[in-house]
Design a protein around this motif. Structure first.
Motif, PDB file in Angstrom:
ATOM      1  N   VAL A 211      -3.535 -17.297  -7.394  1.00  0.00           N
ATOM      2  CA  VAL A 211      -3.214 -16.161  -7.536  1.00  0.00           C
ATOM      3  C   VAL A 211      -4.308 -14.929  -7.732  1.00  0.00           C
ATOM      4  O   VAL A 211      -5.231 -15.331  -8.453  1.00  0.00           O
ATOM      5  N   GLY A 212      -4.066 -14.020  -7.052  1.00  0.00           N
ATOM      6  CA  GLY A 212      -5.229 -12.954  -6.742  1.00  0.00           C
ATOM      7  C   GLY A 212      -5.565 -12.365  -8.143  1.00  0.00           C
ATOM      8  O   GLY A 212      -4.849 -12.000  -9.015  1.00  0.00           O
ATOM      9  N   SER A 213      -6.813 -11.588  -8.142  1.00  0.00           N
ATOM     10  CA  SER A 213      -7.146 -10.766  -9.086  1.00  0.00           C
ATOM     11  C   SER A 213      -6.213  -9.632  -9.297  1.00  0.00           C
ATOM     12  O   SER A 213      -5.687  -9.042  -8.299  1.00  0.00           O
ATOM     13  N   HIS A 214      -6.174  -9.021 -10.688  1.00  0.00           N
ATOM     14  CA  HIS A 214      -5.213  -7.992 -10.923  1.00  0.00           C
ATOM     15  C   HIS A 214      -3.737  -8.130 -10.616  1.00  0.00           C
ATOM     16  O   HIS A 214      -3.091  -7.038 -10.478  1.00  0.00           O
TER      17      HIS A 214
ATOM     18  N   ASN B 109       0.984  -4.019  -8.497  1.00  0.00           N
ATOM     19  CA  ASN B 109       0.785  -3.797  -9.977  1.00  0.00           C
ATOM     20  C   ASN B 109       0.049  -2.778 -10.372  1.00  0.00           C
ATOM     21  O   ASN B 109      -1.070  -2.388 -10.726  1.00  0.00           O
ATOM     22  N   ILE B 110       0.732  -1.501  -9.855  1.00  0.00           N
ATOM     23  CA  ILE B 110       0.197  -0.232  -9.962  1.00  0.00           C
ATOM     24  C   ILE B 110      -0.058   0.100 -11.436  1.00  0.00           C
ATOM     25  O   ILE B 110      -1.087   0.589 -11.691  1.00  0.00           O
ATOM     26  N   ILE B 111       0.926  -0.146 -12.310  1.00  0.00           N
ATOM     27  CA  ILE B 111       0.545   0.111 -13.865  1.00  0.00           C
ATOM     28  C   ILE B 111      -0.726  -0.411 -14.220  1.00  0.00           C
ATOM     29  O   ILE B 111      -1.627   0.031 -14.842  1.00  0.00           O
ATOM     30  N   GLY B 112      -0.925  -1.839 -13.862  1.00  0.00           N
ATOM     31  CA  GLY B 112      -2.192  -2.611 -14.458  1.00  0.00           C
ATOM     32  C   GLY B 112      -3.546  -1.607 -13.598  1.00  0.00           C
ATOM     33  O   GLY B 112      -4.512  -1.882 -14.282  1.00  0.00           O
ATOM     34  N   LEU B 113      -3.304  -1.626 -12.350  1.00  0.00           N
ATOM     35  CA  LEU B 113      -4.453  -0.796 -11.799  1.00  0.00           C
ATOM     36  C   LEU B 113      -4.808   0.423 -12.615  1.00  0.00           C
ATOM     37  O   LEU B 113      -6.038   0.693 -12.678  1.00  0.00           O
TER      38      LEU B 113
ATOM     39  N   GLY C 273      -8.657   1.711 -14.677  1.00  0.00           N
ATOM     40  CA  GLY C 273      -9.491   2.620 -14.240  1.00  0.00           C
ATOM     41  C   GLY C 273      -9.443   2.946 -12.720  1.00  0.00           C
ATOM     42  O   GLY C 273     -10.366   3.678 -12.142  1.00  0.00           O
ATOM     43  N   PHE C 274      -8.528   2.110 -12.043  1.00  0.00           N
ATOM     44  CA  PHE C 274      -8.613   2.591 -10.430  1.00  0.00           C
ATOM     45  C   PHE C 274      -8.269   3.872 -10.411  1.00  0.00           C
ATOM     46  O   PHE C 274      -7.282   4.540 -10.885  1.00  0.00           O
TER      47      PHE C 274
END
Length: 268
Positions: free
Chosen positions: A162-165, A195-199, A203-204
């Motif tokens: 499972v990749g980061s973020h 995972n746009i909300i997480g990004l 702070g992306f």
């Protein structure tokens, strides 16, 4: 800092208890356990095996940490479980050390939260700032990047990555690798976007998210093969490290297929 050990707790000779730790009633700590300073075991916590836990851990009742792997091939080899600093381990959580077939080590990073009854199987590698919601199950040999969130009741098959973020939705059964920044839902899981909300929460910038989204659309469009699309995206996004994290993840895949969308994604 003063250390407190409740009279009903059992701390075996050889165990190392960090300064300022609090060991609550009816806890059991084995002779090869190392518990970092400032840690708190609320009550009825069982720590066993060659387990090392970093500073300021908070561990709640009936957690079972470091007992022998749930692997019928295990023959008592001297494997380890290492947990980083500032982790929260809630009620009924289980974590197992490694086996000879997986490098003899299970490793968990810093600032992770393991909610009630979640499980980390043998030889699993969990990054930092990861959240396992209630009843999440990580099978043996799973690899999890940083800042991953698992919804309640989700499960990950052996050897999956499972990749980061990434974000794994509740009750999701993940049997393939999930790309960094991806979002998986369903049983069996499919790739449901990014995972746009997480990004955004981490702070992306708008431009970084735009680049990741554009690369995602190209990678999972219906033209050509995945390997061809990977090389096309690599050329178009030659200086974008976040995109190349996804590309490297795909290239490194060996044991599992990549989790993909149910339908081709429009590249426009």
């Amino acid at each position: 800092m003063e250390t407190f050990i409740h009279p009903s707790a059992v701390v075996e000779d050889g165990a190392v208890i960090g300064a300022g730790s609090s060991i609550g009633p009816f806890c059991m700590i084995g002779p090869e356990v190392e518990l970092g300073e400032g840690s708190s075991l609320v009550s009825h916590v069982a720590l066993a095996g060659r387990t090392t836990i970093g500073p300021r851990a908070r561990i709640f009742p009936f957690a079972s940490i470091g007992h022998i792997p749930q692997d019928l091939k295990y023959r008592g080899e001297p494997s380890t479980l290492t947990i980083g600093s500032d982790c929260t381990i809630r009620e009924g959580v289980t974590m197992n050390p490694g086996t000879a077939g997986g490098g003899l080590a299970t490793v968990v990073g810093d600032r992770c939260s393991f909610l009630a009854n979640s499980h980390v199987g043998h030889d699993t590698r969990v990054g930092s700032d990861v959240i396992l919601s209630n009843n999440v199950m990580l099978a043996g040999h799973v690899t999890v990047g940083d800042f991953v969130i698992f919804g309640g009741g989700s499960a990950v098959i052996q050897f999956a990555r499972v990749g980061s973020h990434a974000f794994v939705g509740g009750l999701t059964g993940l049997e393939n690798d999930l790309i960094p920044y991806g979002m998986a839902t369903g049983n069996r899981a499919h790739l449901a976007g990014l995972n746009i909300i997480g990004l955004r929460r981490r702070g992306f910038t708008r431009d970084q998210i735009h680049d990741i989204r554009r690369a995602y659309r190209l990678l999972f469009a219906d033209e050509g093969t995945l390997s061809e699309r990977v090389e096309d995206v690599a050329g178009e996004f030659a200086t974008h490290p976040f995109v190349h994290e996804i590309l490297d993840f795909i290239r490194e895949g060996k044991d599992r297929a990549i989790c993909t969308p149910r339908d081709p994604v429009s590249s426009h």
